[in-house]
Write a protein that holds these residues in place. Structure first.
Motif, PDB file in Angstrom:
ATOM      1  N   ILE A 264     -84.549 -30.790 -26.824  1.00 45.33           N
ATOM      2  CA  ILE A 264     -85.888 -31.371 -26.704  1.00 45.33           C
ATOM      3  C   ILE A 264     -86.780 -30.879 -27.832  1.00 45.33           C
ATOM      4  O   ILE A 264     -87.549 -31.641 -28.419  1.00 45.33           O
ATOM      5  N   GLU A 265     -86.682 -29.612 -28.138  1.00 47.17           N
ATOM      6  CA  GLU A 265     -87.492 -29.067 -29.231  1.00 47.17           C
ATOM      7  C   GLU A 265     -87.145 -29.743 -30.554  1.00 47.17           C
ATOM      8  O   GLU A 265     -88.036 -30.095 -31.337  1.00 47.17           O
ATOM      9  N   ARG A 266     -85.836 -29.936 -30.792  1.00 48.23           N
ATOM     10  CA  ARG A 266     -85.426 -30.633 -32.018  1.00 48.23           C
ATOM     11  C   ARG A 266     -85.908 -32.084 -31.996  1.00 48.23           C
ATOM     12  O   ARG A 266     -86.328 -32.628 -33.019  1.00 48.23           O
ATOM     13  N   TRP A 267     -85.837 -32.696 -30.816  1.00 50.90           N
ATOM     14  CA  TRP A 267     -86.260 -34.094 -30.696  1.00 50.90           C
ATOM     15  C   TRP A 267     -87.755 -34.236 -30.992  1.00 50.90           C
ATOM     16  O   TRP A 267     -88.173 -35.178 -31.683  1.00 50.90           O
ATOM     17  N   ASN A 268     -88.554 -33.327 -30.474  1.00 54.36           N
ATOM     18  CA  ASN A 268     -89.996 -33.394 -30.714  1.00 54.36           C
ATOM     19  C   ASN A 268     -90.306 -33.342 -32.203  1.00 54.36           C
ATOM     20  O   ASN A 268     -91.102 -34.135 -32.726  1.00 54.36           O
ATOM     21  N   LYS A 269     -89.677 -32.408 -32.902  1.00 55.70           N
ATOM     22  CA  LYS A 269     -89.921 -32.272 -34.334  1.00 55.70           C
ATOM     23  C   LYS A 269     -89.343 -33.464 -35.096  1.00 55.70           C
ATOM     24  O   LYS A 269     -90.000 -34.031 -35.977  1.00 55.70           O
ATOM     25  N   GLY A 270     -88.107 -33.828 -34.756  1.00 51.32           N
ATOM     26  CA  GLY A 270     -87.448 -34.915 -35.471  1.00 51.32           C
ATOM     27  C   GLY A 270     -88.138 -36.250 -35.277  1.00 51.32           C
ATOM     28  O   GLY A 270     -88.227 -37.058 -36.211  1.00 51.32           O
ATOM     29  N   SER A 271     -88.636 -36.511 -34.068  1.00 49.96           N
ATOM     30  CA  SER A 271     -89.316 -37.786 -33.798  1.00 49.96           C
ATOM     31  C   SER A 271     -90.584 -37.911 -34.625  1.00 49.96           C
ATOM     32  O   SER A 271     -90.908 -38.990 -35.130  1.00 49.96           O
ATOM     33  N   ASN A 272     -91.300 -36.815 -34.762  1.00 53.22           N
ATOM     34  CA  ASN A 272     -92.511 -36.850 -35.586  1.00 53.22           C
ATOM     35  C   ASN A 272     -92.181 -37.148 -37.039  1.00 53.22           C
ATOM     36  O   ASN A 272     -92.863 -37.947 -37.691  1.00 53.22           O
ATOM     37  N   VAL A 273     -91.138 -36.512 -37.554  1.00 56.36           N
ATOM     38  CA  VAL A 273     -90.735 -36.775 -38.935  1.00 56.36           C
ATOM     39  C   VAL A 273     -90.274 -38.224 -39.085  1.00 56.36           C
ATOM     40  O   VAL A 273     -90.623 -38.911 -40.055  1.00 56.36           O
ATOM     41  N   ALA A 274     -89.506 -38.710 -38.108  1.00 54.79           N
ATOM     42  CA  ALA A 274     -88.984 -40.078 -38.179  1.00 54.79           C
ATOM     43  C   ALA A 274     -90.111 -41.104 -38.164  1.00 54.79           C
ATOM     44  O   ALA A 274     -90.161 -42.010 -39.007  1.00 54.79           O
ATOM     45  N   LEU A 275     -91.022 -40.971 -37.194  1.00 51.36           N
ATOM     46  CA  LEU A 275     -92.069 -41.984 -37.021  1.00 51.36           C
ATOM     47  C   LEU A 275     -93.194 -41.857 -38.040  1.00 51.36           C
ATOM     48  O   LEU A 275     -93.869 -42.847 -38.343  1.00 51.36           O
ATOM     49  N   ARG A 276     -93.390 -40.673 -38.579  1.00 50.29           N
ATOM     50  CA  ARG A 276     -94.517 -40.477 -39.489  1.00 50.29           C
ATOM     51  C   ARG A 276     -94.114 -40.448 -40.964  1.00 50.29           C
ATOM     52  O   ARG A 276     -94.965 -40.626 -41.836  1.00 50.29           O
ATOM     53  N   ILE A 277     -92.826 -40.219 -41.230  1.00 55.42           N
ATOM     54  CA  ILE A 277     -92.392 -40.126 -42.628  1.00 55.42           C
ATOM     55  C   ILE A 277     -91.245 -41.093 -42.925  1.00 55.42           C
ATOM     56  O   ILE A 277     -91.361 -41.959 -43.789  1.00 55.42           O
ATOM     57  N   LEU A 278     -90.142 -40.960 -42.182  1.00 57.13           N
ATOM     58  CA  LEU A 278     -88.944 -41.731 -42.527  1.00 57.13           C
ATOM     59  C   LEU A 278     -89.135 -43.231 -42.305  1.00 57.13           C
ATOM     60  O   LEU A 278     -88.873 -44.039 -43.212  1.00 57.13           O
ATOM     61  N   PHE A 279     -89.561 -43.621 -41.111  1.00 55.86           N
ATOM     62  CA  PHE A 279     -89.736 -45.050 -40.829  1.00 55.86           C
ATOM     63  C   PHE A 279     -90.803 -45.692 -41.725  1.00 55.86           C
ATOM     64  O   PHE A 279     -90.582 -46.784 -42.259  1.00 55.86           O
ATOM     65  N   PRO A 280     -91.974 -45.052 -41.903  1.00 54.41           N
ATOM     66  CA  PRO A 280     -92.955 -45.650 -42.825  1.00 54.41           C
ATOM     67  C   PRO A 280     -92.425 -45.789 -44.246  1.00 54.41           C
ATOM     68  O   PRO A 280     -92.750 -46.760 -44.939  1.00 54.41           O
TER      69      PRO A 280
ATOM     70  N   VAL B 255     -92.202 -33.825 -24.200  1.00 50.68           N
ATOM     71  CA  VAL B 255     -91.706 -35.156 -24.566  1.00 50.68           C
ATOM     72  C   VAL B 255     -92.783 -36.210 -24.299  1.00 50.68           C
ATOM     73  O   VAL B 255     -93.004 -37.122 -25.107  1.00 50.68           O
ATOM     74  N   PHE B 256     -93.469 -36.091 -23.161  1.00 52.54           N
ATOM     75  CA  PHE B 256     -94.544 -37.025 -22.810  1.00 52.54           C
ATOM     76  C   PHE B 256     -95.632 -37.015 -23.873  1.00 52.54           C
ATOM     77  O   PHE B 256     -96.099 -38.073 -24.318  1.00 52.54           O
TER      78      PHE B 256
ATOM     79  N   LEU C 200     -83.843 -42.431 -30.583  1.00 54.80           N
ATOM     80  CA  LEU C 200     -84.949 -41.562 -30.182  1.00 54.80           C
ATOM     81  C   LEU C 200     -85.467 -41.923 -28.802  1.00 54.80           C
ATOM     82  O   LEU C 200     -85.734 -41.055 -27.965  1.00 54.80           O
ATOM     83  N   LEU C 201     -85.604 -43.220 -28.547  1.00 55.95           N
ATOM     84  CA  LEU C 201     -86.131 -43.666 -27.252  1.00 55.95           C
ATOM     85  C   LEU C 201     -85.155 -43.367 -26.120  1.00 55.95           C
ATOM     86  O   LEU C 201     -85.573 -42.994 -25.013  1.00 55.95           O
ATOM     87  N   ASN C 202     -83.870 -43.520 -26.390  1.00 55.70           N
ATOM     88  CA  ASN C 202     -82.869 -43.266 -25.344  1.00 55.70           C
ATOM     89  C   ASN C 202     -82.892 -41.809 -24.891  1.00 55.70           C
ATOM     90  O   ASN C 202     -82.717 -41.512 -23.708  1.00 55.70           O
ATOM     91  N   PHE C 203     -83.102 -40.894 -25.831  1.00 47.85           N
ATOM     92  CA  PHE C 203     -83.158 -39.490 -25.439  1.00 47.85           C
ATOM     93  C   PHE C 203     -84.373 -39.236 -24.551  1.00 47.85           C
ATOM     94  O   PHE C 203     -84.275 -38.550 -23.529  1.00 47.85           O
ATOM     95  N   ALA C 204     -85.515 -39.777 -24.959  1.00 49.78           N
ATOM     96  CA  ALA C 204     -86.720 -39.606 -24.136  1.00 49.78           C
ATOM     97  C   ALA C 204     -86.516 -40.220 -22.758  1.00 49.78           C
ATOM     98  O   ALA C 204     -86.957 -39.663 -21.741  1.00 49.78           O
ATOM     99  N   ASP C 205     -85.839 -41.348 -22.714  1.00 51.51           N
ATOM    100  CA  ASP C 205     -85.580 -42.000 -21.428  1.00 51.51           C
ATOM    101  C   ASP C 205     -84.647 -41.153 -20.566  1.00 51.51           C
ATOM    102  O   ASP C 205     -84.829 -41.052 -19.347  1.00 51.51           O
ATOM    103  N   ALA C 206     -83.647 -40.536 -21.197  1.00 53.17           N
ATOM    104  CA  ALA C 206     -82.733 -39.669 -20.451  1.00 53.17           C
ATOM    105  C   ALA C 206     -83.484 -38.497 -19.833  1.00 53.17           C
ATOM    106  O   ALA C 206     -83.214 -38.089 -18.701  1.00 53.17           O
ATOM    107  N   VAL C 207     -84.433 -37.943 -20.580  1.00 54.70           N
ATOM    108  CA  VAL C 207     -85.256 -36.853 -20.040  1.00 54.70           C
ATOM    109  C   VAL C 207     -86.101 -37.369 -18.877  1.00 54.70           C
ATOM    110  O   VAL C 207     -86.258 -36.700 -17.851  1.00 54.70           O
ATOM    111  N   ALA C 208     -86.617 -38.585 -19.021  1.00 58.07           N
ATOM    112  CA  ALA C 208     -87.502 -39.144 -17.993  1.00 58.07           C
ATOM    113  C   ALA C 208     -86.786 -39.386 -16.669  1.00 58.07           C
ATOM    114  O   ALA C 208     -87.382 -39.206 -15.600  1.00 58.07           O
ATOM    115  N   ILE C 209     -85.533 -39.796 -16.725  1.00 58.30           N
ATOM    116  CA  ILE C 209     -84.821 -40.128 -15.484  1.00 58.30           C
ATOM    117  C   ILE C 209     -83.901 -38.999 -15.039  1.00 58.30           C
ATOM    118  O   ILE C 209     -83.086 -39.169 -14.144  1.00 58.30           O
ATOM    119  N   GLY C 210     -84.066 -37.833 -15.669  1.00 60.57           N
ATOM    120  CA  GLY C 210     -83.227 -36.685 -15.324  1.00 60.57           C
ATOM    121  C   GLY C 210     -83.748 -35.934 -14.117  1.00 60.57           C
ATOM    122  O   GLY C 210     -84.566 -36.432 -13.319  1.00 60.57           O
TER     123      GLY C 210
END
Length: 623
Positions: free
Chosen positions: A266-282, A339-340, A316-326
């Motif tokens: 989760i910690e890696r996901w939080n950091k990685g998602s920010n990099v993905a959505l704010r740097i890589l995807f743009p 994650v929220f 990225l979304l699937n991991f967040a969803d897995a956490v949500a329904i866990g």
């Protein structure tokens, strides 16, 4: 080339004249006269069918054009060398493709003619071969451009070398003698500034790609172009996510992970998602817009961007969803909150990046998963309620000290309320709900649970000590924190008063009987020696027993312990001093008073100071 162009122009003019005037000879003559007056090349003789001989639509000129283009394009298509290795070759190839596309477009209105139709079929085959080669060149340029460009650096307009997103584990990676560079594993470095753009391809390569893309789209091969583009860039993006430590995990794999491993993920996901959505995807969006700029429609850029980013975004979304329904286990609250909050902060990025027709579903999915995470958080609070309710009242805490459930719930809620704003948002997402109501309800459940546990103690005084201990702890944890702010001042005052009432109940049930032994009944101003001796004997016996027992009881809070001691001194010492004074004045007892008086006033004070010193280890510390 000029002759071919003139023949084609004349053929089109003949076709227009024939089409407009096929039912009216006078109109046909008028059309021919207009063309003739406009340009001498359009004389009636040249434009008439007789002037055209046996080639009424100029098919000879079309065939000559196609023959010339076939020779030129075949040279490029059959070449073993990359066309874009030579700027003159690439320019020649593009010119030939442009002419071929223009020829097909110009003659397409005449496709119903059998001869023209056959020529156009040949032209389409030539165009397809040219596009196959263009596709290969497009792919090669992307692959070579990526290889020749330093993907581990921020190569934006600032060219700041310190803005590295990825680096190697090896501090000596710059040494030329290092033979193991190919074995180095790239890892993500901390990113503090998200105002970074990655230009993953050199500007010259981008320009070349744009020129090829224009031709492929114009020739009707736009989907093939976007497929190749998407495949190459998707590989780069997936590698980037991998470097950030993000694994491709299924929902079932996430649910099977040990909690410590999941916390790390989760910690890696939080950091990685920010990099993905704010740097890589743009950065990918920017590259798509540059490669496919200048087109009449934005569809090619949007489709290409979807091809590149769809898979990574879904990962990225699937991991967040897995956490949500866990699991709804209470200890997971804080990571689910992480994650929220990450999803909440990134939804504007989703909306900015994925607003087009091909990617809009990702925005809806992100919002849905974010709300599902909110449901998970509310579910965790419900599980906390169940945990409190299920906690058995089978064994009493030795000495009436703090119960583990009290420590757990209060520390849990205190920590949770550090994320008060987020939790308030979570409960606002559910109608007719609020965080303050939820917290108050949990506190009520805890209080009921403690009251049930207090009934285990057979000694009413110990029951009061237990409630006093746990009530004092609850009030102290609530005070001066977000938890207390949520519960409100009235709640604090009410529960402080409950602690005081427990104190009064303790004194009444434990010390009132003892104080009764010190009451002196006047009988004409005096009292018989025998009753006085009996009362003193009972006092000594009961006081010693109370002190023996209650020295094993436990009060966790030193201030509370001092308050109890002072209150006991206030009610006991004056009564005891008065009784001893009267005892010493009884004629038959005074001379032998030391024989019966076992405790002096100082002894009483010392014994009271020894109360509630039971082992903190067996009663749970104050933490």
């Amino acid at each position: 080339m000029a002759e071919n162009g003139e023949e084609k122009l004349l053929a089109v003019a003949r076709h227009i004249a024939k089409t407009l005037g096929h039912n009216n000879n006078n109109m046909a003559d008028d059309i021919l006269q207009i063309f003739s007056n406009f340009d001498g090349r359009f004389s009636k003789e040249k434009l008439s069918e007789e002037g055209a001989g046996n080639d009424p639509l100029g098919c000879v000129a079309l065939e000559q054009t196609l023959n010339s283009l076939d020779r030129r394009i075949s040279l490029h298509v059959s070449s073993d060398q990359p066309i874009w290795s030579n700027s003159a070759e690439s320019a020649s190839f593009l010119d030939a493709v442009d002419e071929l596309v223009a020829t097909v477009n110009d003659w397409s209105p005449l496709a119903d003619d059998k001869t023209v139709g056959a020529c156009l079929l040949r032209a389409e085959e030539m165009l397809q071969q040219a596009m196959f080669r263009a596709e290969d060149e497009f792919r090669s340029l992307m692959e070579l451009g990526s290889e020749s460009f330093d993907l581990t650096r921020n190569n934006g307009e600032s060219n700041r070398k310190e803005d590295s997103l990825f680096d190697s584990d090896d501090d000596n990676e710059g040494e030329e003698d290092n033979d193991g560079d190919e074995d180095l594993i790239p890892v993500a470095l901390p990113v503090a500034d998200f105002d970074v753009v990655i230009d993953a391809l050199p500007p010259g390569t981008v320009n070349d790609l744009r020129e090829i893309a224009k031709r492929m789209v114009a020739a009707g091969f736009g989907k093939e172009c976007t497929r190749v583009y998407g495949g190459c860039r998707r590989e780069f993006l997936e590698e980037s996510l991998s470097r950030l430590g993000l694994q491709k995990l299924s929902i079932s794999e996430v649910h099977k992970m040990q909690w410590q491993d999941l916390e790390d993920e989760i910690e890696r996901w939080n950091k990685g998602s920010n990099v993905a959505l704010r740097i890589l995807f743009p950065s990918e969006r920017r590259l798509c817009d540059r490669v496919f700029s200048g087109f009449s429609s934005s569809a090619a850029a949007e489709l290409s961007f979807m091809e590149v980013c769809r898979g990574s975004a879904i990962q990225l979304l699937n991991f967040a969803d897995a956490v949500a329904i866990g699991s709804r286990s209470p200890e997971r609250l804080f990571r689910v909150l992480d994650v929220f909050e990450t999803m909440r902060d990134l939804i504007p990025e989703f909306e900015s990046l994925f607003s087009d027709q091909y990617c809009a579903f990702l925005v809806n999915e992100a919002i849905t998963i974010w709300k599902r995470l909110g449901e998970a958080i509310r579910g965790i609070f419900m599980e906390l309620e169940n945990l409190i309710g299920r906690d058995p009242a089978k064994a009493a805490v030795p000495g009436g000290g703090l119960h583990p459930i009290t420590r757990y719930v209060m520390n849990y809620l205190r920590a949770a309320c550090r994320s008060r704003q987020t939790l308030e948002l979570v409960f606002q997402l559910q109608p007719n709900s609020s965080l303050s109501v939820q917290i108050a309800w949990i506190m009520e459940l805890l209080e009921r649970n403690l009251e049930a546990k207090s009934k285990i103690y057979k000694d009413p005084a110990l029951c009061s000590v237990f409630m006093m201990n746990n009530g004092r702890y609850i009030v102290q944890k609530a005070k001066d924190s977000e938890l207390g702010t949520l519960l409100g001042d009235d709640w604090i005052r009410k529960h402080t008063a409950k602690v005081r009432q427990c104190h009064v109940s303790y004194q009444r049930s434990s010390w009132n009987k003892l104080l009764g032994f010190l009451k002196v009944e006047n009988n004409n101003g005096s009292m018989a020696a025998k009753p006085m001796k009996e009362k003193l004997k009972l006092f000594n016996l009961h006081f010693e027993e109370i002190c023996r027992v209650q020295s094993q009881w436990f009060v966790f809070d030193e201030q509370l312990k001092e308050e109890i001691r002072i209150s006991l001194e206030k009610i006991l010492l004056p009564a005891y001093g008065s009784f001893i004074g009267r005892f010493q004045n009884v004629p038959d007892l005074g001379k032998h008073a030391d024989k019966y008086i076992k405790f002096g006033v100082e002894d009483i004070e010392a014994r009271l100071s020894d109360l509630f010193n039971g082992s903190s280890g067996s009663n749970g510390g104050r933490k």
